[in-house]
Each structure stands twice: as structure tokens, then as C-alpha cells.
Design an enzyme around this catalytic site. Structure first.
Site, mmCIF file in Angstrom:
data_model
loop_
_atom_site.group_PDB
_atom_site.id
_atom_site.type_symbol
_atom_site.label_atom_id
_atom_site.label_comp_id
_atom_site.label_asym_id
_atom_site.label_seq_id
_atom_site.Cartn_x
_atom_site.Cartn_y
_atom_site.Cartn_z
ATOM 1 N N TYR A 33 0.688 -1.197 -0.142
ATOM 2 C CA TYR A 33 -0.001 0.010 -0.075
ATOM 3 C C TYR A 33 0.850 1.343 -0.056
ATOM 4 O O TYR A 33 1.998 1.298 0.312
ATOM 5 C CB TYR A 33 -1.080 0.047 1.169
ATOM 6 C CG TYR A 33 -0.285 0.473 2.625
ATOM 7 C CD1 TYR A 33 0.542 -0.592 3.200
ATOM 8 C CD2 TYR A 33 -0.835 1.388 3.096
ATOM 9 C CE1 TYR A 33 0.920 -0.414 4.560
ATOM 10 C CE2 TYR A 33 -0.101 1.871 4.630
ATOM 11 C CZ TYR A 33 0.903 0.873 4.934
ATOM 12 O OH TYR A 33 1.384 1.168 6.264
ATOM 13 N N LYS A 150 6.381 -2.049 1.737
ATOM 14 C CA LYS A 150 5.189 -1.366 2.589
ATOM 15 C C LYS A 150 4.394 -2.408 2.340
ATOM 16 O O LYS A 150 3.383 -2.243 1.656
ATOM 17 C CB LYS A 150 5.048 0.010 2.054
ATOM 18 C CG LYS A 150 4.109 0.668 2.902
ATOM 19 C CD LYS A 150 4.141 2.369 2.463
ATOM 20 C CE LYS A 150 3.265 3.027 3.424
ATOM 21 N NZ LYS A 150 3.222 3.149 4.743
ATOM 22 N N LEU A 206 10.796 1.072 7.184
ATOM 23 C CA LEU A 206 10.386 1.701 6.005
ATOM 24 C C LEU A 206 11.053 2.893 5.397
ATOM 25 O O LEU A 206 11.585 3.838 6.423
ATOM 26 C CB LEU A 206 8.916 1.845 6.334
ATOM 27 C CG LEU A 206 8.330 2.328 4.806
ATOM 28 C CD1 LEU A 206 7.986 1.088 3.959
ATOM 29 C CD2 LEU A 206 6.748 3.128 5.055
HETATM 30 N N1 PDD Z 1 2.962 5.071 7.476
HETATM 31 N N2 PDD Z 1 7.557 3.516 9.124
HETATM 32 C C1 PDD Z 1 6.449 2.915 8.916
HETATM 33 C C2 PDD Z 1 6.357 1.619 9.521
HETATM 34 C C3 PDD Z 1 5.048 3.522 8.258
HETATM 35 O O1 PDD Z 1 4.014 2.536 8.286
HETATM 36 C C4 PDD Z 1 5.139 4.678 7.704
HETATM 37 C C5 PDD Z 1 4.173 5.473 7.086
HETATM 38 C C6 PDD Z 1 6.476 5.367 7.768
HETATM 39 C C7 PDD Z 1 6.726 6.833 7.240
HETATM 40 O O2 PDD Z 1 6.549 6.726 5.679
HETATM 41 P P1 PDD Z 1 6.077 7.958 4.866
HETATM 42 O O3 PDD Z 1 7.142 9.117 5.139
HETATM 43 O O4 PDD Z 1 6.426 7.605 3.354
HETATM 44 O O5 PDD Z 1 4.682 7.868 5.113
HETATM 45 C C8 PDD Z 1 7.476 4.854 8.338
HETATM 46 C C9 PDD Z 1 1.632 5.405 6.581
HETATM 47 C C10 PDD Z 1 1.554 7.057 6.619
HETATM 48 C C11 PDD Z 1 0.635 5.037 7.055
HETATM 49 O O6 PDD Z 1 0.659 3.603 7.467
HETATM 50 O O7 PDD Z 1 -0.656 5.102 7.387
#
Ligand code: PDD
Length: 286
Positions: A33, A150, A206
């Protein structure tokens, strides 16, 4: 108001959108996702999210559902149809519906499932947490070993969030081999003596799109950045702490395991980085 969502080529009212019970996303969490933020009706960091989606699909040998141009068109159509000003677009690709349950991947004739929907969050750039900061607890990182992909395997992060809530906190920072990996749904940072410290990229975390942008802006603003693992003890002794994510941008962390960080108030570095991130990403939003 009912949302219009996207499922496999169709725009439908949310109540009419369905996916098969045999879909591998449902049965096996065989899905990836992305979450892209929308401010003033425009997509933030879209290219970065598409690049990471392509990487996640590639790592799992999953077919691409459509081209980048088509994905951009779907995102924009959903913004328009739902009159979205501030919020997020959630996108999920699964390995599709083989019509049965089987551990082996289906052959290439089974097409991936593509689902997108919007979530409205009016005033998200002025979220109260940006002013108050959030409290985190530390918990063991019990996730699988490819957190750079992801995937929708979010049960442990959900449990972590619930452990935090039960402890009167807002989120959990995950710890492995004595070092913080990341937050349940965000990347984690501390600041010590003006130096920003965040874990280096690997399979352990991530590769945050917001992280990449924030570190680039920090370097441009002549801030010192050190990419390495840090401990909870270091975090407690830090001047400040914060997290980054697509939906939280840059959000201060003011307490870890009940101990105030620095003054116990949001720090100047987090505040400045949030401002720069919001200004710069609004400029490049599409
Ligand atoms: N989450 N680490 C994890 C485990 C995450 O699930 C996310 C993002 C991030 C930050 O990544 P980014 O800057 O690309 O959003 C780091 C999203 C926002 C979610 O699950 O809603």
C-alpha cells in the site's frame, strides 16, 4: 456523504465497492500500500510514493496494476469526485483473486487487485499534535524482517498502538537489539547538540518518503544529520525528538516511557523542519 472509491477500473459509491473473499490481500496479507497526503486539493510527494510502490511490487514479484500516469489520473479523479481539500489517498495493490486458497503464487493470468479511497482530514496541516507533541512508549519490534516493503501486514503495529493507548501514550517506538527501528507508522528521530539522528536505511525500516524529503531539506538548511541507530537511553537524554510520516509530516515527540525529552515541550528543530517540509512540499504538490 458517501465516498466514491476506486476498485479495479471502476469508480463506485463505497457501499457498492467489493473485493472477493478469495483475494490474497484478504486471505494472506499479500498486498502492498501507499498513503499520499493531499493539501489544498494537491498531492504531496507523489513521485516518491509511486517510486516506492514500484519497488514494493518488484520486491514481491507482484504485477503492476497500471502505469504511473494512470495512477496519477485515478488519484486526481478521486480528489475531484470527493471534493477533497485536505486528507489522504490510500492505495492498495494485492496479488489478486486466484479463486481458491493456495500458498503458491497464482500464475500471471491472475491480475492484481487495485483499490484506492480518500480520507478527509480538514486542517491536517494544523493538527494539535504539532503544537503539543506526542508521548511514546518503547516496545519490542516483533515485525518480520522486510519492513522496507510497505505491506499491509499491520497487526503488530496495531497492537503496538493499542499498547501505547493503554499506557496513556500516543504511539510506540519499536526496539530491536537495543536500538530504535521506527514508530508503528512513522520514522523516528532524536536531536542532540543540534545534530539530527535517525536510523540508517536497511531492511529494518520503511524508507519513508517524508524522511527522504526532510533529510534533504535539513541538509540544505546546513543542519547536521547522522544516519545511525540510537537507543532509548539516548532518546531520553536527547534535546528533542520527533517523527515523520506522510500524514503526520514532522511531529514532535515530548515524552518517552514517561520521561520528558528536553524541556518536555516541542523542540525548535522539529518546528523548523515541519515548517520547511510543509512549505516546500506545497510548492511541488501536483
Ligand atoms: N505510514 N515507517 C512505517 C512503519 C510506516 O508505516 C510509515 C508510513 C512510515 C513513514 O513513511 P512515509 O513518510 O512515506 O509516510 C515509516 C503510513 C503513513 C500509514 O501507514 O498510514
Amino acid at each position: 456523504m458517501s465516498r466514491i472509491v476506486y476498485v479495479n477500473g471502476q469508480y463506485l459509491p463505497e457501499a457498492e465497492a467489493t473485493v472477493s473473499i478469495f483475494d490474497r490481500g484478504f486471505l494472506m496479507a499479500d498486498a502492498v500500500y501507499e498513503v499520499t497526503s493531499v493539501l489544498d486539493g494537491k498531492l504531496l510527494d507523489f513521485a516518491g510514493h509511486q517510486a516506492r510502490l514500484a519497488r514494493s511490487l518488484n520486491e514481491l514479484e507482484m504485477q503492476r496494476p497500471c502505469s504511473d500516469d494512470e495512477l496519477l489520473a485515478i488519484h486526481r479523479e478521486l480528489v475531484t469526485r470527493n471534493d477533497l481539500t485536505d486528507g489522504m489517498i490510500y492505495l492498495q495493490v494485492t496479488r489478486g483473486n486466484p479463486g481458491d486458497r493456495d500458498f503458491a503464487f497464482p500464475d500471471a493470468s491472475v491480475k492484481p487487485t487495485l483499490v484506492l479511497f480518500t480520507q478527509s482530514k480538514p486542517g491536517m496541516a494544523d493538527a494539535p499534535a504539532a503544537k503539543t507533541g506526542i508521548k511514546v512508549i518503547s516496545i519490542d519490534d516483533l515485525r518480520w524482517g522486510r519492513r522496507d516493503i510497505k505491506t499491509v501486514q499491520l497487526l503488530y503495529p496495531s497492537l503496538g498502538k493499542m499498547m501505547a493507548k493503554k499506557a496513556g501514550a500516543d504511539d510506540a517506538w519499536l526496539v530491536e537489539d537495543g536500538h530504535v527501528t521506527e514508530g508503528t507508522s512513522n520514522n523516528a528521530y532524536i536531536v542532540k547538540g543540534g545534530r539530527i539522528i535517525t536510523r540508517n536505511l536497511s531492511h529494518d525500516i520503511l524508507h519513508g518518503i517524508t524522511r527522504a524529503a526532510v533529510l534533504r531539506f535539513a541538509a540544505e538548511a546546513q543542519m547536521e544529520v547522522e544516519e545511525r541507530p540510537f537507543t532509548i537511553a539516548e532518546a531520553k537524554a536527547a534535546d528533542e525528538a520527533f517523527y515523520t510520516s506522510a500524514s503526520g509530516f514532522v511531529t514532535p515527540v515530548v515524552e518517552i516511557d514517561g520521561a520528558a525529552i528536553g524541556t518536555g515541550k516541542p523542540g525548535a528543530v522539529a518546528k523548523r523542519l515541519r515548517e520547511i517540509y510543509l512549505d516546500e512540499s506545497r510548492k511541488t504538490a501536483i
